[in-house]
Design an enzyme around this catalytic site. Structure first.
Site, PDB file in Angstrom:
ATOM      1  CG  ASP A 362       7.180   3.439   0.538  1.00 54.39           C
ATOM      2  OD1 ASP A 362       5.985   3.219   0.277  1.00 54.39           O
ATOM      3  OD2 ASP A 362       7.789   2.890   1.476  1.00 54.39           O
ATOM      4  CD  GLU A 401       2.745   5.748   0.593  1.00 57.35           C
ATOM      5  OE1 GLU A 401       1.828   4.937   0.419  1.00 57.35           O
ATOM      6  OE2 GLU A 401       3.913   5.411   0.878  1.00 57.35           O
TER       7      GLU A 401
END
Length: 708
Positions: A362, A401
């Site tokens: 993330d 990401e």
């Protein structure tokens, strides 16, 4: 009753955490805690319920910022917490408060309730509205009764249990199909999953779910966060909870809320899930959140890192305040050895003790921010370099990401070779092309061909691009084709939260409708988008529920909706859509032209206008006309002759005729009719010579097994 005396020897500074071991012929537990600025670190021992403190001792030695000590006679099962002594000077970046019991960042298991931990504070008095820094006194109230206790585990036994998990069969990278899934939401409403397993780890690997995965043809489950997490204070005050899980408290611990109680503990059930998925040929990738912790901003709870050594664990500015690259209040200082070691030990633990096959990071730009470079991203930062050289992690998938919310946070295509990256440009361009937003055929074709403008460098392949139409963060496919605007009012923020730029449309009616014409257009959009996803070069990712037609009623930020908004509605699933997705994935698996690991050359692919002429520069850049063809000729190893594929893309609102190249073409794919024909049925499809007319908003695929 007096606290028993505990004899603590100096022990050793590695590994960090609590480790059962034998030193100088004595069995016991070694404790090692990283805190460069602490004046003293204490370990508090607790009874089996974690209710009563049974002993307390200071770690007697400190080596290079690691406090350590060994206690003979202790063993697996022992509960403990930490207290750190030092200055309480928030304005200078330190928050030591020995009245507050702290959780070991390297704890492998916790005992106790975590539901209200975000309300814990280490300071006295209210904070002024709009305050940006904390200028307060330390709260002297002991909070041990409310803090979960770490449990010492037999680490060797845990690793042995991990080694017993069935390994997943090797998967060629070009055949990977990712499936982003929430453990609870996937099965909470599934009528065929046993009630006790719904929303649980075992439910994710239950027979009905295994059958669904195999029918679809997906290869890799990407689980939203399953490392122990907690709910933020602002959600608790609204009666909501953190559903997605991007608020990690325990980086080595499976989230206990997903355990069914049908197994000895959450660790055993998690391993069972991984083992069952592996036995059925499915990989398991975890979404992990190493960019920030659950301690939130300056005014958030003090639970672990902040109290142990705030200035070492977190990225701070010159005034001792948090740098917030995550948007969640804090950012780990991932140039510090303690933080790098925590991440590396955590990653290895999930691979070795739980058998997982990879990680999706993330806000991964935060992992590469280097203080030496003014916290700018660098692909050879301390942590990314450590990950790249690690032999345990060499065999697993690494997915970034590639952005965060800090300065210069957008880093698509900049991660090291071997990494995959979420490609939001594929998402946005695909939606724009089909739903009528600003786009050209040239921009769309670049995404179809693997996004070479971002990834064709340093030996990277088209597979580096994780192509996605939707994700947990944003609208579902059903909503992106049914709503022009977000509808996030249930989140309690007056619809201010979530993305404002959704590139979504509704075909004339906002939300649910019985209008058959509107429904038909929406269906054409969905089928065309899905055909685009699975006929593009790169690594495709499907959001769980998109194959069912699942809607979140237009909510594009459902992070706090632990209810039927996010739980997949299996009883209301669209079986035709599910079958279409399964057909697309099977088609992709079967044919190299739709997935391969190298960049197209001029001999592999040719682009044509609907009339058969080559596209000119003006054609590529024309923002109005959105129809074209591509002729692909790529062979699987050993296949002679190569198959020739013709993919026709027509985003217009009227039917359009396409000229076919010479030869006899067999129809394989018609998105407008939601039809995919497997190879054994190609002969049953009508052959086409000359011209073919495409329905509006459609993708058409034809194959020719022999050159003309």
């Amino acid at each position: 009753m007096s606290t028993p005396t505990v004899s603590c020897e100096s022990g050793q500074a590695w590994p960090l955490g609590a480790s059962p071991m034998t030193l100088q012929g004595q069995a016991g537990v070694n404790f090692a805690v990283s805190s460069r600025h602490a004046e003293r670190v204490e370990v508090c021992l607790y009874d089996a319920q974690g209710a009563r403190e049974t002993a307390r001792f200071s770690l007697p030695a400190c080596s290079n910022g690691i406090w350590h000590g060994f206690v003979a006679g202790l063993g697996a099962g022992q509960l403990y917490g930490l207290r750190a002594h030092g200055p309480y000077q928030p304005l200078q970046g330190q928050r030591f408060n020995p009245a507050k019991l702290l959780i070991d960042p390297f704890a492998r298991a916790l005992v106790g309730d975590t539901q209200h931990l975000s309300l814990e504070r280490d300071y006295l008095g209210p904070v002024a509205e709009n305050a940006t820094a904390l200028d307060a006194l330390a709260d002297p109230t002991d909070n041990a009764s409310r803090i979960p206790k770490a449990r010492v585990l037999d680490l060797a036994a845990e690793l042995q249990a991990g080694a017993a998990i069935t390994p997943c069969a090797p998967l060629p990278p070009e055949r990977t199909v990712l499936y982003e899934v929430h453990v609870k939401g996937q099965t909470q409403r599934h009528p065929e999953v046993p009630a006790a397993l719904r929303g649980r780890y075992a439910g994710l690997a239950s027979a009905p779910m295994l059958a669904h995965y195999q029918r679809l043809g997906i290869t890799t489950l990407c689980l939203l966060p399953v490392q122990l997490f907690m709910t933020e204070a602002h959600l608790l005050k609204k009666g909501l909870r953190n559903y997605w899980g991007y608020n990690t408290l325990g980086y080595f611990i499976p989230e206990p809320a997903y355990a069914s109680g049908q197994y000895p503990d959450e660790r055993a059930e998690f391993r069972y899930m991984v083992d069952q998925l592996h036995r059925h040929g499915l990989e398991v990738v975890l979404d992990v959140v190493y960019n920030h912790s659950a301690e939130s901003d300056t005014f958030g709870p003090t639970l672990s890192w902040r109290g142990l050594d705030n200035a070492s664990w977190y990225a701070l500015d010159d005034a001792g305040q948090y740098l917030n690259f995550s948007g969640c209040g804090n950012s780990f200082n991932l140039a510090q050895p303690c933080a790098v070691q925590m991440v590396m030990d955590s990653l290895r633990w999930w691979v070795q003790a739980y058998g997982v096959d990879g990680f999706r990071f993330d806000l991964a730009t935060a992992l590469g921010r280097d203080p030496v470079r003014q916290h700018h991203f660098h692909p050879v930062s301390e942590l990314l370099t450590a990950i790249g050289q690690d032999p345990v992690l060499a065999k697993v998938k690494l997915i970034a990401e590639p952005w965060d919310v800090g300065p210069h946070g957008y880093q698509l295509g900049q991660f090291p070779a071997g990494w995959l990256e979420w490609n939001d440009r594929f998402r946005d361009t695909s939606r724009a092309f089909w739903l009528g937003f600003d786009c050209t055929r040239g921009a769309f074709a670049r995404r179809l061909a693997g996004s070479s403008d971002f990834f064709d460098h340093d030996g990277r392949s088209p597979l580096s691009s994780v192509n996605l139409l939707t994700a947990h963060d944003g609208m579902t496919l059903a909503d992106a084709t049914s709503y022009r605007h977000k509808h996030n009012f249930p989140n309690g923020e007056d619809n201010r939260d979530g993305h404002h730029h959704n590139l979504s449309d509704n075909a004339g009616v906002e939300g649910p409708t019985q209008d058959e014409g509107v429904q038909a257009v929406r269906g054409q959009w969905r089928h065309a988008l899905l055909a685009t996803l699975f006929c593009s070069q790169g690594t495709p990712q499907l959001l769980a529920g998109d194959e069912l037609g699942h809607s979140q009623s237009g909510n594009n930020n459902a992070y706090c909706q632990d209810n039927e908004t996010t739980w997949l509605d299996w009883s209301g699933a669209d079986p035709g859509l599910t079958g279409f997705v399964a057909g697309l994935i099977q088609l992709r698996h079967a044919h190299a032209a739709l997935r391969h690991a190298r960049w197209f050359t001029a001999d592999d692919i040719r682009w044509r206008n609907p009339d058969g002429s080559a596209l000119s520069t003006a054609d590529w850049d024309d923002p109005q006309f959105r129809s074209f063809a591509c002729l692909i000729e790529v062979a699987d190893a050993g296949r002679v002759p190569a198959e020739r594929w013709l993919l026709l893309f027509h985003a217009g609102s009227q039917a359009l005729s396409f000229a076919l190249p010479p030869g006899r073409w067999l129809q394989v794919l018609d998105s407008a009719a939601a039809r995919v024909l497997p190879q054994g049925q190609w002969g049953l499809a009508p052959s086409s010579v000359g011209d073919i007319t495409l329905s509006p908003r459609s993708v058409f695929g034809l194959v020719q097994t022999d050159k003309p």
